[in-house]
Design a protein around this motif. Structure first.
Motif, PDB file in Angstrom:
ATOM      1  N   ASP A 162      16.725 -15.330  42.128  1.00  8.52           N
ATOM      2  CA  ASP A 162      16.243 -13.838  41.152  1.00  8.52           C
ATOM      3  C   ASP A 162      16.351 -14.614  39.508  1.00  8.52           C
ATOM      4  O   ASP A 162      15.667 -14.931  38.737  1.00  8.52           O
ATOM      5  N   VAL A 163      17.715 -14.701  40.455  1.00 11.81           N
ATOM      6  CA  VAL A 163      18.037 -14.461  38.889  1.00 11.81           C
ATOM      7  C   VAL A 163      18.236 -16.389  38.247  1.00 11.81           C
ATOM      8  O   VAL A 163      17.915 -16.908  37.409  1.00 11.81           O
ATOM      9  N   MET A 164      18.156 -17.321  39.059  1.00 10.34           N
ATOM     10  CA  MET A 164      17.779 -18.684  38.859  1.00 10.34           C
ATOM     11  C   MET A 164      16.292 -19.185  38.627  1.00 10.34           C
ATOM     12  O   MET A 164      15.684 -19.284  37.394  1.00 10.34           O
ATOM     13  N   VAL A 165      14.670 -18.268  38.963  1.00 13.77           N
ATOM     14  CA  VAL A 165      13.521 -17.955  38.711  1.00 13.77           C
ATOM     15  C   VAL A 165      13.663 -17.156  36.927  1.00 13.77           C
ATOM     16  O   VAL A 165      12.868 -18.490  36.359  1.00 13.77           O
ATOM     17  N   GLU A 166      14.020 -16.467  36.849  1.00 12.23           N
ATOM     18  CA  GLU A 166      14.671 -15.713  35.155  1.00 12.23           C
ATOM     19  C   GLU A 166      15.324 -16.703  34.501  1.00 12.23           C
ATOM     20  O   GLU A 166      14.933 -16.427  33.234  1.00 12.23           O
ATOM     21  N   ASN A 167      16.290 -18.068  34.744  1.00 13.95           N
ATOM     22  CA  ASN A 167      16.644 -18.446  33.740  1.00 13.95           C
ATOM     23  C   ASN A 167      15.585 -19.897  33.770  1.00 13.95           C
ATOM     24  O   ASN A 167      16.221 -20.994  32.314  1.00 13.95           O
ATOM     25  N   LEU A 168      14.645 -20.440  34.325  1.00 10.48           N
ATOM     26  CA  LEU A 168      13.743 -20.733  34.195  1.00 10.48           C
ATOM     27  C   LEU A 168      12.370 -20.553  32.421  1.00 10.48           C
ATOM     28  O   LEU A 168      12.100 -21.531  31.899  1.00 10.48           O
ATOM     29  N   GLY A 169      12.589 -19.100  32.565  1.00 19.40           N
ATOM     30  CA  GLY A 169      11.497 -19.291  31.550  1.00 19.40           C
ATOM     31  C   GLY A 169      10.431 -18.464  31.389  1.00 19.40           C
ATOM     32  O   GLY A 169      10.217 -18.208  33.070  1.00 19.40           O
ATOM     33  N   ARG A 170       9.425 -18.652  30.816  1.00 20.86           N
ATOM     34  CA  ARG A 170       8.513 -18.304  31.327  1.00 20.86           C
ATOM     35  C   ARG A 170       8.373 -16.795  31.769  1.00 20.86           C
ATOM     36  O   ARG A 170       6.860 -16.406  32.532  1.00 20.86           O
ATOM     37  N   SER A 171       8.866 -16.336  31.555  1.00 22.38           N
ATOM     38  CA  SER A 171       8.713 -14.680  32.097  1.00 22.38           C
ATOM     39  C   SER A 171       9.272 -14.821  33.495  1.00 22.38           C
ATOM     40  O   SER A 171       8.251 -14.137  34.293  1.00 22.38           O
ATOM     41  N   GLY A 172      10.473 -15.792  34.297  1.00 23.97           N
ATOM     42  CA  GLY A 172       9.987 -15.293  35.246  1.00 23.97           C
ATOM     43  C   GLY A 172       9.041 -16.061  35.969  1.00 23.97           C
ATOM     44  O   GLY A 172       8.592 -15.547  37.954  1.00 23.97           O
ATOM     45  N   GLN A 173       8.340 -17.028  36.185  1.00 18.20           N
ATOM     46  CA  GLN A 173       6.727 -17.579  36.627  1.00 18.20           C
ATOM     47  C   GLN A 173       7.310 -19.086  36.961  1.00 18.20           C
ATOM     48  O   GLN A 173       7.310 -19.424  36.207  1.00 18.20           O
ATOM     49  N   VAL A 174       7.190 -18.889  37.848  1.00 19.38           N
ATOM     50  CA  VAL A 174       6.753 -20.484  39.017  1.00 19.38           C
ATOM     51  C   VAL A 174       6.273 -20.734  39.739  1.00 19.38           C
ATOM     52  O   VAL A 174       5.236 -19.818  40.261  1.00 19.38           O
ATOM     53  N   THR A 175       5.908 -22.105  40.027  1.00 22.55           N
ATOM     54  CA  THR A 175       4.328 -22.414  40.314  1.00 22.55           C
ATOM     55  C   THR A 175       5.282 -22.606  42.997  1.00 22.55           C
ATOM     56  O   THR A 175       6.503 -21.462  42.307  1.00 22.55           O
ATOM     57  N   LYS A 176       4.104 -22.281  43.207  1.00 19.09           N
ATOM     58  CA  LYS A 176       4.469 -22.757  45.119  1.00 19.09           C
ATOM     59  C   LYS A 176       5.460 -23.780  45.203  1.00 19.09           C
ATOM     60  O   LYS A 176       6.421 -23.198  45.488  1.00 19.09           O
ATOM     61  N   GLU A 177       5.393 -24.653  44.371  1.00 23.63           N
ATOM     62  CA  GLU A 177       6.174 -26.066  44.360  1.00 23.63           C
ATOM     63  C   GLU A 177       7.693 -25.844  44.467  1.00 23.63           C
ATOM     64  O   GLU A 177       9.060 -26.096  44.823  1.00 23.63           O
ATOM     65  N   GLU A 178       7.355 -25.418  42.716  1.00 28.00           N
ATOM     66  CA  GLU A 178       9.193 -24.945  42.421  1.00 28.00           C
ATOM     67  C   GLU A 178       9.692 -23.702  42.513  1.00 28.00           C
ATOM     68  O   GLU A 178      11.021 -23.953  43.286  1.00 28.00           O
ATOM     69  N   ALA A 179       8.733 -22.739  44.075  1.00 29.86           N
ATOM     70  CA  ALA A 179       9.795 -21.409  44.305  1.00 29.86           C
ATOM     71  C   ALA A 179      10.256 -21.779  45.464  1.00 29.86           C
ATOM     72  O   ALA A 179      11.565 -22.395  46.014  1.00 29.86           O
ATOM     73  N   ARG A 180       9.636 -22.880  46.093  1.00 31.79           N
ATOM     74  CA  ARG A 180      10.066 -23.438  47.521  1.00 31.79           C
ATOM     75  C   ARG A 180      11.713 -24.243  47.557  1.00 31.79           C
ATOM     76  O   ARG A 180      12.176 -24.697  47.785  1.00 31.79           O
ATOM     77  N   LEU A 181      11.281 -25.707  46.230  1.00 35.38           N
ATOM     78  CA  LEU A 181      12.528 -25.889  45.849  1.00 35.38           C
ATOM     79  C   LEU A 181      13.660 -25.220  45.314  1.00 35.38           C
ATOM     80  O   LEU A 181      14.640 -25.299  45.723  1.00 35.38           O
ATOM     81  N   ILE A 182      13.486 -23.917  44.529  1.00 34.24           N
ATOM     82  CA  ILE A 182      14.784 -23.122  44.303  1.00 34.24           C
ATOM     83  C   ILE A 182      15.027 -22.251  45.860  1.00 34.24           C
ATOM     84  O   ILE A 182      16.503 -22.463  46.106  1.00 34.24           O
ATOM     85  N   ALA A 183      13.993 -21.489  46.591  1.00 34.62           N
ATOM     86  CA  ALA A 183      14.777 -21.902  48.279  1.00 34.62           C
ATOM     87  C   ALA A 183      15.919 -22.912  49.038  1.00 34.62           C
ATOM     88  O   ALA A 183      16.696 -21.998  49.290  1.00 34.62           O
ATOM     89  N   THR A 184      14.980 -23.891  48.852  1.00 32.26           N
ATOM     90  CA  THR A 184      15.616 -24.547  49.385  1.00 32.26           C
ATOM     91  C   THR A 184      17.204 -24.588  48.944  1.00 32.26           C
ATOM     92  O   THR A 184      18.037 -25.067  50.046  1.00 32.26           O
ATOM     93  N   TYR A 185      17.338 -25.010  47.698  1.00 25.50           N
ATOM     94  CA  TYR A 185      18.691 -24.982  46.989  1.00 25.50           C
ATOM     95  C   TYR A 185      19.236 -23.928  47.366  1.00 25.50           C
ATOM     96  O   TYR A 185      20.542 -23.796  48.366  1.00 25.50           O
ATOM     97  N   VAL A 186      18.370 -22.783  47.561  1.00 26.41           N
ATOM     98  CA  VAL A 186      19.296 -21.568  47.694  1.00 26.41           C
ATOM     99  C   VAL A 186      19.749 -21.497  49.409  1.00 26.41           C
ATOM    100  O   VAL A 186      21.199 -20.647  49.329  1.00 26.41           O
ATOM    101  N   ASN A 187      18.818 -21.960  50.280  1.00 26.44           N
ATOM    102  CA  ASN A 187      19.715 -21.621  51.838  1.00 26.44           C
ATOM    103  C   ASN A 187      20.732 -22.393  51.506  1.00 26.44           C
ATOM    104  O   ASN A 187      21.649 -22.177  52.502  1.00 26.44           O
ATOM    105  N   ALA A 188      20.402 -23.987  50.552  1.00 24.42           N
ATOM    106  CA  ALA A 188      21.950 -24.569  51.567  1.00 24.42           C
ATOM    107  C   ALA A 188      22.700 -24.867  50.689  1.00 24.42           C
ATOM    108  O   ALA A 188      24.298 -24.635  51.010  1.00 24.42           O
ATOM    109  N   ALA A 189      23.397 -24.371  49.398  1.00 26.81           N
ATOM    110  CA  ALA A 189      23.969 -23.430  48.655  1.00 26.81           C
ATOM    111  C   ALA A 189      24.864 -22.261  49.312  1.00 26.81           C
ATOM    112  O   ALA A 189      25.945 -22.257  49.157  1.00 26.81           O
ATOM    113  N   THR A 190      23.887 -21.428  50.426  1.00 26.08           N
ATOM    114  CA  THR A 190      24.748 -20.133  50.743  1.00 26.08           C
ATOM    115  C   THR A 190      24.874 -20.480  52.693  1.00 26.08           C
ATOM    116  O   THR A 190      25.135 -19.070  52.811  1.00 26.08           O
TER     117      THR A 190
END
Length: 268
Positions: A39-67
């Motif tokens: 949620d924090v990473m999505v909010e930091n992207l701006g655009r009122s927290g709006q991301v595309t499906k592929e952008e969300a998937r990439l962020i999720a991949t990073y979150v998984n790897a980092a944790t």
């Protein structure tokens, strides 16, 4: 988008319920952490927290790897079975994935703004680790100067060929702030450079040099895998290795069996 994880099946027997309950607590905590980070990473992207499906998937991949939750692809459904052989296989795989992610993101066609966001997260993580290591080493050295106790003299290894890489060492105590990344960096450095450095003598040795204990890519890979074995397979390997543990220290039968049941904190 499935970036959360960890299915817990409670035991049917009453004796297993405390274990299942603690497992649920751990999974709940880490899933909450993953969701908050996403949620924090999505909010930091701006655009009122709006991301595309592929952008969300990439962020999720990073979150998984980092944790510590790597995507094992075809082996995802076999993760539970892998746990009987290896200790936290997804966590170990995530350390490789976390270090490799910047490399394959550079040549990818993924969202530029998400890649910049992930780059900032890497910078924050490693800057924090560097500050911690430098501060701890400096404070330890000041304490050593004040006490004059040579047994507590601090040191810091910066050669990635040594098992002590980036681990502040105070006397015989080593502190590892890199959350499993140091081991992967050392293993990868050794495999790519054909060299290893002894943490005891400080000598650098090339792979395949003569002698009864020569280091090869195969022996180095086996040593790394052995450190990742689950307790029972690890104990079996120790028993079949002349009752010597992964670092070559002798182990008694009582100590080997006791290590399977006695919690580390109690044993220490």
């Amino acid at each position: 988008i499935d970036f959360l994880g960890g299915k817990v099946q409670a035991g049917s027997k009453l004796a297993l319920e405390p274990v299942a309950a603690s497992a649920r607590a751990y999974v709940t905590f880490i899933n909450n952490l993953r969701a908050d980070l996403f949620d924090v990473m999505v909010e930091n992207l701006g655009r009122s927290g709006q991301v595309t499906k592929e952008e969300a998937r990439l962020i999720a991949t990073y979150v998984n790897a980092a944790t510590g939750r790597a995507d094992l692809k075809a082996l995802n459904e076999k993760a539970a079975a892998l746990n009987t052989v290896f200790f936290a296989p997804r966590y170990v795989a995530s350390r490789f994935q976390y270090l490799a992610m910047p490399l394959y993101l550079l040549g990818s066609k993924d969202s530029i703004r998400v890649k910049k966001l992930i780059a900032k997260e890497y910078a924050r993580t490693f800057t924090g680790a560097a500050v911690f290591i430098a501060s701890l080493t400096a404070l330890s050295y000041l304490a050593y100067l004040a006490s004059g106790d040579d047994d507590e003299k601090p040191s810091l290894e910066i050669n990635p060929l040594s098992a002590d890489f980036f681990k502040p060492k105070i006397g015989e105590t080593r502190i590892d702030p890199l959350a499993g990344l140091a081991q992967v960096i050392v293993f990868s450095s050794r495999m790519l450079s054909f060299h290893t450095k002894s943490s005891e003598t400080g000598k650098i040795k090339r792979f395949y040099e003569g002698g009864p204990y020569e280091t090869t890519h195969g022996s180095e890979a086996w040593r790394f895998m052995r450190t990742k074995l689950a307790p029972v397979p690890g104990a079996a390997v120790t028993a079949m290795s002349g009752m010597k543990d992964v670092v070559g220290d002798p182990v008694t039968p009582a100590g080997l069996v006791g290590g399977l049941f006695v919690p580390i904190s109690l044993g220490e």
